[in-house]
Design an enzyme around this catalytic site. Structure first.
Site, short mmCIF file in Angstrom:
data_model
loop_
_atom_site.label_atom_id
_atom_site.label_comp_id
_atom_site.label_asym_id
_atom_site.label_seq_id
_atom_site.Cartn_x
_atom_site.Cartn_y
_atom_site.Cartn_z
N SER A 62 19.40 27.68 -44.65
CA SER A 62 20.49 28.14 -43.78
C SER A 62 21.59 27.09 -43.60
O SER A 62 22.66 27.41 -43.08
CB SER A 62 19.96 28.56 -42.41
N LYS A 79 21.42 23.74 -36.78
CA LYS A 79 22.63 24.53 -36.99
C LYS A 79 23.84 23.75 -36.47
O LYS A 79 23.70 22.77 -35.75
CB LYS A 79 22.57 25.86 -36.22
#
Length: 148
Positions: free
Chosen positions: A72, A109
């Protein structure tokens, strides 16, 4: 030396490892940059000695390592199996890569306004919802990767 490893069943972090400073001795750092394109003449001159602790860790008492699982964050240069350096003493800012805990699962993230943003178009942002538990654990300050 990585002494304590906490195994996890998280979103994209497989383990959190405690940092123990001063375990690895400094290694030679050559003063000639290495060309990534055409070869350059070799230099036998050692500029300095470099310790991974000195280079990657700014606050040893607040630093942890995390191993990444998944893809990701590949557009940020963070790949499956990388070990990230996380500093809990840095105040997180918008746009920084952070280690966060979302409803009991750890993830890496970008920090956005009211959301955590992946660096891969195949993934959706994690938008903060009412009743959801979200905690930014620390700011990612570096990474390590093995090639062999």
């Amino acid at each position: 030396m990585i002494a304590s490893i906490i195994p996890l069943q998280p979103a994209n972090v497989t383990a959190i490892m405690a940092h123990h400073p001063g375990v690895y001795p400094p290694l030679p750092l050559y003063d000639s940059p290495v060309a990534a394109g055409f070869p350059s003449p070799a230099a036998d001159h050692v500029e300095d000695r470099l310790s991974a602790d000195d280079y990657l860790v700014h606050n040893p008492t607040a630093t942890y390592f995390v191993r990444v699982k998944g893809d990701s964050m590949i557009e940020a240069g963070i790949f499956d199996g990388d070990v990230l350096v996380v500093d809990r003493s840095i105040k997180p800012s918008l746009g920084q890569v952070v280690l966060a805990e979302v409803d009991g699962e750890f993830t890496v993230k970008y920090l956005g306004r009211g959301q955590l943003l992946p660096a891969n178009a195949a993934y959706q942002p994690i938008k903060f919802k009412d009743g959801q538990t979200v905690e930014v654990i620390g700011v990612v300050t570096g990474s390590m990767r093995r090639f062999v």
